[in-house]
Design an enzyme around this catalytic site. Structure first.
Site, PDB file in Angstrom:
ATOM      1  N   GLY A   1       0.799  -1.221   0.000  1.00 52.54           N
ATOM      2  CA  GLY A   1       0.000   0.000   0.000  1.00 52.54           C
ATOM      3  C   GLY A   1       0.831   1.270   0.000  1.00 52.54           C
ATOM      4  O   GLY A   1       2.060   1.254  -0.104  1.00 52.54           O
ATOM      5  N   GLY A   2       0.091   2.371   0.111  1.00 55.51           N
ATOM      6  CA  GLY A   2       0.715   3.699   0.078  1.00 55.51           C
ATOM      7  C   GLY A   2       1.720   3.900   1.200  1.00 55.51           C
ATOM      8  O   GLY A   2       2.774   4.509   1.001  1.00 55.51           O
TER       9      GLY A   2
ATOM     10  N   GLY B   1       2.743   1.113   3.125  1.00 58.92           N
ATOM     11  CA  GLY B   1       3.510  -0.131   3.176  1.00 58.92           C
ATOM     12  C   GLY B   1       4.766  -0.110   2.316  1.00 58.92           C
ATOM     13  O   GLY B   1       5.828  -0.566   2.747  1.00 58.92           O
TER      14      GLY B   1
ATOM     15  N   ARG C   1     -11.847   9.067  10.805  1.00 61.19           N
ATOM     16  CA  ARG C   1     -11.104   7.803  10.949  1.00 61.19           C
ATOM     17  C   ARG C   1     -12.034   6.693  11.433  1.00 61.19           C
ATOM     18  O   ARG C   1     -11.897   5.538  11.056  1.00 61.19           O
ATOM     19  CB  ARG C   1      -9.919   7.990  11.896  1.00 61.19           C
ATOM     20  CG  ARG C   1      -8.805   8.874  11.306  1.00 61.19           C
ATOM     21  CD  ARG C   1      -7.624   8.927  12.262  1.00 61.19           C
ATOM     22  NE  ARG C   1      -6.547   9.810  11.835  1.00 61.19           N
ATOM     23  CZ  ARG C   1      -6.565  11.129  11.948  1.00 61.19           C
ATOM     24  NH1 ARG C   1      -7.621  11.743  12.456  1.00 61.19           N
ATOM     25  NH2 ARG C   1      -5.526  11.860  11.568  1.00 61.19           N
TER      26      ARG C   1
ATOM     27  N   ASN D   1     -11.695  -1.909   8.621  1.00 64.93           N
ATOM     28  CA  ASN D   1     -10.343  -2.132   9.166  1.00 64.93           C
ATOM     29  C   ASN D   1     -10.321  -2.950  10.455  1.00 64.93           C
ATOM     30  O   ASN D   1      -9.336  -3.642  10.743  1.00 64.93           O
ATOM     31  CB  ASN D   1      -9.639  -0.793   9.372  1.00 64.93           C
ATOM     32  CG  ASN D   1      -9.276  -0.142   8.039  1.00 64.93           C
ATOM     33  OD1 ASN D   1      -9.466  -0.747   6.985  1.00 64.93           O
ATOM     34  ND2 ASN D   1      -8.755   1.076   8.081  1.00 64.93           N
TER      35      ASN D   1
ATOM     36  N   ASN E   1      -5.943   2.611  10.876  1.00 60.76           N
ATOM     37  CA  ASN E   1      -6.950   3.417  11.564  1.00 60.76           C
ATOM     38  C   ASN E   1      -8.298   2.719  11.649  1.00 60.76           C
ATOM     39  O   ASN E   1      -8.582   1.853  10.823  1.00 60.76           O
ATOM     40  CB  ASN E   1      -7.138   4.743  10.799  1.00 60.76           C
ATOM     41  CG  ASN E   1      -6.172   5.801  11.282  1.00 60.76           C
ATOM     42  OD1 ASN E   1      -5.973   5.968  12.473  1.00 60.76           O
ATOM     43  ND2 ASN E   1      -5.577   6.529  10.335  1.00 60.76           N
TER      44      ASN E   1
ATOM     45  N   ASP F   1       1.762  12.327  14.668  1.00 59.41           N
ATOM     46  CA  ASP F   1       1.280  13.522  15.368  1.00 59.41           C
ATOM     47  C   ASP F   1       2.463  14.299  15.950  1.00 59.41           C
ATOM     48  O   ASP F   1       2.468  15.532  15.963  1.00 59.41           O
ATOM     49  CB  ASP F   1       0.304  13.128  16.487  1.00 59.41           C
ATOM     50  CG  ASP F   1      -0.893  12.373  15.938  1.00 59.41           C
ATOM     51  OD1 ASP F   1      -1.396  12.784  14.876  1.00 59.41           O
ATOM     52  OD2 ASP F   1      -1.301  11.358  16.544  1.00 59.41           O
TER      53      ASP F   1
ATOM     54  N   HIS G   1      -5.324   9.148  18.513  1.00 59.94           N
ATOM     55  CA  HIS G   1      -4.912   9.554  17.166  1.00 59.94           C
ATOM     56  C   HIS G   1      -6.127   9.844  16.299  1.00 59.94           C
ATOM     57  O   HIS G   1      -6.412   9.124  15.350  1.00 59.94           O
ATOM     58  CB  HIS G   1      -4.020   8.477  16.528  1.00 59.94           C
ATOM     59  CG  HIS G   1      -3.616   8.829  15.118  1.00 59.94           C
ATOM     60  ND1 HIS G   1      -2.787   9.879  14.823  1.00 59.94           N
ATOM     61  CD2 HIS G   1      -3.986   8.311  13.929  1.00 59.94           C
ATOM     62  CE1 HIS G   1      -2.639   9.977  13.517  1.00 59.94           C
ATOM     63  NE2 HIS G   1      -3.363   9.034  12.949  1.00 59.94           N
TER      64      HIS G   1
ATOM     65  N   MET H   1       3.803   9.242   6.894  1.00 68.02           N
ATOM     66  CA  MET H   1       3.503   8.135   7.819  1.00 68.02           C
ATOM     67  C   MET H   1       4.558   7.049   7.749  1.00 68.02           C
ATOM     68  O   MET H   1       4.917   6.458   8.770  1.00 68.02           O
ATOM     69  CB  MET H   1       2.116   7.555   7.509  1.00 68.02           C
ATOM     70  CG  MET H   1       1.719   6.445   8.458  1.00 68.02           C
ATOM     71  SD  MET H   1       1.680   7.013  10.169  1.00 68.02           S
ATOM     72  CE  MET H   1       2.744   5.828  10.964  1.00 68.02           C
TER      73      MET H   1
HETATM   74  N1  LIG Z   1      -1.430   5.798  12.480  1.00 64.71           N
HETATM   75  C1  LIG Z   1      -1.318   6.815  11.665  1.00 64.71           C
HETATM   76  O1  LIG Z   1      -0.813   7.876  12.048  1.00 64.71           O
HETATM   77  C2  LIG Z   1      -1.774   6.709  10.249  1.00 64.71           C
HETATM   78  C3  LIG Z   1      -2.561   5.663   9.846  1.00 64.71           C
HETATM   79  N2  LIG Z   1      -2.967   5.537   8.542  1.00 64.71           N
HETATM   80  C4  LIG Z   1      -3.801   4.382   8.200  1.00 64.71           C
HETATM   81  O2  LIG Z   1      -3.011   3.364   7.594  1.00 64.71           O
HETATM   82  C5  LIG Z   1      -3.843   2.519   6.796  1.00 64.71           C
HETATM   83  C6  LIG Z   1      -3.208   2.256   5.435  1.00 64.71           C
HETATM   84  O3  LIG Z   1      -3.147   3.445   4.695  1.00 64.71           O
HETATM   85  P1  LIG Z   1      -2.560   3.462   3.190  1.00 64.71           P
HETATM   86  O4  LIG Z   1      -1.285   2.715   3.125  1.00 64.71           O
HETATM   87  O5  LIG Z   1      -2.611   4.859   2.714  1.00 64.71           O
HETATM   88  O6  LIG Z   1      -3.697   2.608   2.428  1.00 64.71           O
HETATM   89  P2  LIG Z   1      -3.555   1.768   1.062  1.00 64.71           P
HETATM   90  O7  LIG Z   1      -4.930   1.446   0.616  1.00 64.71           O
HETATM   91  O8  LIG Z   1      -2.659   2.491   0.118  1.00 64.71           O
HETATM   92  O9  LIG Z   1      -2.798   0.443   1.528  1.00 64.71           O
HETATM   93  C7  LIG Z   1      -3.369  -0.479   2.378  1.00 64.71           C
HETATM   94  C8  LIG Z   1      -2.893  -1.849   1.991  1.00 64.71           C
HETATM   95  O10 LIG Z   1      -3.467  -2.808   2.875  1.00 64.71           O
HETATM   96  C9  LIG Z   1      -3.712  -3.965   2.107  1.00 64.71           C
HETATM   97  N3  LIG Z   1      -4.654  -4.858   2.771  1.00 64.71           N
HETATM   98  C10 LIG Z   1      -6.009  -4.810   2.816  1.00 64.71           C
HETATM   99  N4  LIG Z   1      -6.488  -5.850   3.524  1.00 64.71           N
HETATM  100  C11 LIG Z   1      -5.424  -6.560   3.950  1.00 64.71           C
HETATM  101  C12 LIG Z   1      -5.271  -7.745   4.713  1.00 64.71           C
HETATM  102  N5  LIG Z   1      -6.328  -8.406   5.204  1.00 64.71           N
HETATM  103  N6  LIG Z   1      -4.024  -8.189   4.945  1.00 64.71           N
HETATM  104  C13 LIG Z   1      -2.940  -7.532   4.469  1.00 64.71           C
HETATM  105  N7  LIG Z   1      -3.026  -6.415   3.731  1.00 64.71           N
HETATM  106  C14 LIG Z   1      -4.249  -5.937   3.474  1.00 64.71           C
HETATM  107  C15 LIG Z   1      -4.218  -3.432   0.772  1.00 64.71           C
HETATM  108  O11 LIG Z   1      -4.139  -4.425  -0.261  1.00 64.71           O
HETATM  109  C16 LIG Z   1      -3.269  -2.272   0.556  1.00 64.71           C
HETATM  110  O12 LIG Z   1      -2.127  -2.633  -0.178  1.00 64.71           O
HETATM  111  C17 LIG Z   1      -5.199   3.225   6.725  1.00 64.71           C
HETATM  112  O13 LIG Z   1      -6.091   2.618   7.636  1.00 64.71           O
HETATM  113  C18 LIG Z   1      -4.885   4.647   7.177  1.00 64.71           C
HETATM  114  O14 LIG Z   1      -5.970   5.305   7.715  1.00 64.71           O
HETATM  115  C19 LIG Z   1      -2.589   6.445   7.597  1.00 64.71           C
HETATM  116  C20 LIG Z   1      -1.783   7.508   7.958  1.00 64.71           C
HETATM  117  C21 LIG Z   1      -1.362   7.757   9.303  1.00 64.71           C
HETATM  118  O1  LIG Z   2      -5.820  11.303   8.363  1.00 63.36           O
HETATM  119  C1  LIG Z   2      -5.849  10.081   8.110  1.00 63.36           C
HETATM  120  O2  LIG Z   2      -6.861   9.443   7.858  1.00 63.36           O
HETATM  121  C2  LIG Z   2      -4.539   9.340   8.174  1.00 63.36           C
HETATM  122  C3  LIG Z   2      -3.911   9.624   9.471  1.00 63.36           C
HETATM  123  O3  LIG Z   2      -4.194   8.989  10.472  1.00 63.36           O
HETATM  124  C4  LIG Z   2      -3.064  10.819   9.570  1.00 63.36           C
HETATM  125  O4  LIG Z   2      -2.603  11.349   8.538  1.00 63.36           O
HETATM  126  O5  LIG Z   2      -2.795  11.227  10.699  1.00 63.36           O
END
Ligand SMILES: NC(=O)C1=CN([C@@H]2O[C@H](COP(=O)(O)OP(=O)(O)OC[C@H]3O[C@@H](n4cnc5c(N)ncnc54)[C@H](O)[C@@H]3O)[C@@H](O)[C@H]2O)C=CC1
Ligand SMILES: O=C([O-])CC(=O)C(=O)O
Length: 330
Positions: A11-12, A14, A88, A95, A120, A151, A179, A230
């Protein structure tokens, strides 16, 4: 010898996170798991002339188990990201199940791994993770972390901009709570070295830290949320943890943890009335060695932010815990 796993590796977040881990001298084996594309991502990364042996896994043939087996650290950015107009918490329905499934695998084949949850809503996915690990009788609170580092990274950047500091990383800006939006509590009175935030700029600065994620979601205009910042933040936390495990002393980073299971955490849980909360955590060979109470001497404005955060957090935590204990609808 450290085996690291990224779940959601295609993913983005990952992909760049896997790149950073592949470059780390602290990682000797890197296993990439996702429901799509991991053979390609792994083949690509494997040509980089760094230490870590890199392999990709997909669901068939128990791919998750093979990827997770005997991992030392599992980082989880699997799941869907937000689009404009979503909170979120709107990600919960999809999720929650994804995280639950991945933690079940971790509990079975890597019960001693450090688990870093990025997916999230973190406020709920970490309680889900804890409940699953408890139900499998392998829960160790010192090894489960909700990653809130972004954050802190944002707060460092925005405070440095405002205070005219040329190197944001010289600032230590504690951010506590959860968060999402109002559950994120920046403590500008505790910044070191100290900075003066003009009164008229305080509210806007707090708002920018609390809603920095929305800024990126809006700018990406339907194509997702923060990924590169991230990946940096996730790597920064993972690297600190791995260094601490290897014996480097004095490493502290806030993380969203299960307070009653961490030395120093019980008192904070009693004070706040919540079991899951992000506070600065001293890292060491066992993971979270100590939760640091920095709630004393906060300003009146910070106390108000904290009160609002605790209100929001209670519901998010309960939703996560209930999810694990509610039988699936027929
Ligand atoms: N904790 C934080 O501060 C932050 C959290 N996030 C969260 O991180 C998560 C991922 O974001 P992105 O990478 O942008 O999304 P994305 O959609 O680009 O990537 C997510 C990946 O997870 C994979 N996936 C889906 N189901 C799965 C499973 N059962 N097992 C393994 N892989 C699976 C998808 O195929 C995809 O490649 C989101 O929930 C987002 O809200 C995003 C930014 C900051
Ligand atoms: O905003 C979102 O959904 C992704 C995230 O958790 C962040 O960027 O802090």
């Amino acid at each position: 010898m450290v085996k690291a796993v990224v779940a959601g590796a295609s993913g983005g977040i990952g992909q760049p996170l896997s790149l950073l881990l592949k470059l780390s001298p602290l990682v000797s084996e890197l296993a990439l798991y996702d429901v799509v594309n991991t053979p390609g991502v792994a083949a690509d990364l494997s040509h980089i002339s760094s230490n870590a042996k890199t392999t990709g896994y997909l669901p068939p043939n128990d791919g998750a188990k093979a990827a997770f087996k005997d991992a030392d650290i599992i980082v989880i950015p699997a799941g869907i990201p937000r689009k404009p107009g979503m909170s979120r918490d709107d990600l919960f329905n999809i999720n929650a199940g994804i995280v639950k499934g991945l933690i079940e695998v971790a509990a079975e084949v890597a019960p001693n791994a450090f688990i870093l949850v990025i997916s999230n809503p973190v406020n709920s996915t970490v309680p889900i993770s804890a409940e699953v690990l408890k139900s499998k009788k392998v829960f160790n609170a010192q090894r489960l972390f909700g990653v809130t580092t972004l954050d802190i990274v944002r707060a460092e950047t925005f405070v440095a901009e405002l205070a005219g500091k040329s190197n944001p990383q010289e600032l230590n800006v504690p951010v506590i709570g959860g968060h999402s939006g109002e559950t994120i509590v920046p403590l500008f009175s505790k910044v070191t070295p100290s900075v003066t935030i003009p009164d008229e700029k305080y509210d806007a600065l707090v708002n920018r830290v609390q809603f920095g994620g929305d800024e990126v979601v809006k700018a990406k205009d339907g194509l997702g949320s923060a990924t590169l910042s991230m990946a940096y933040a996730g790597y920064r936390f993972a690297e600190k943890l791995l260094k601490a495990v290897a014996g480097v002393k004095g490493l502290v980073e806030p993380s969203y943890v299960y307070l009653p299971g961490i030395p120093g955490g019980k008192e904070i849980a009693e004070k706040t009335g919540v079991d899951f909360f992000s506070v600065p955590v001293e890292l060491g060979p066992n993971g979270a060695e100590k939760a640091l109470d920095i709630l004393g001497d906060i300003t009146e404005k910070e106390q108000k932010l904290l009160n609002a955060a605790l209100e929001g957090l209670k519901g998010n935590i309960k939703k996560g815990v209930d999810f694990v204990h509610t039988p699936p609808q027929k």
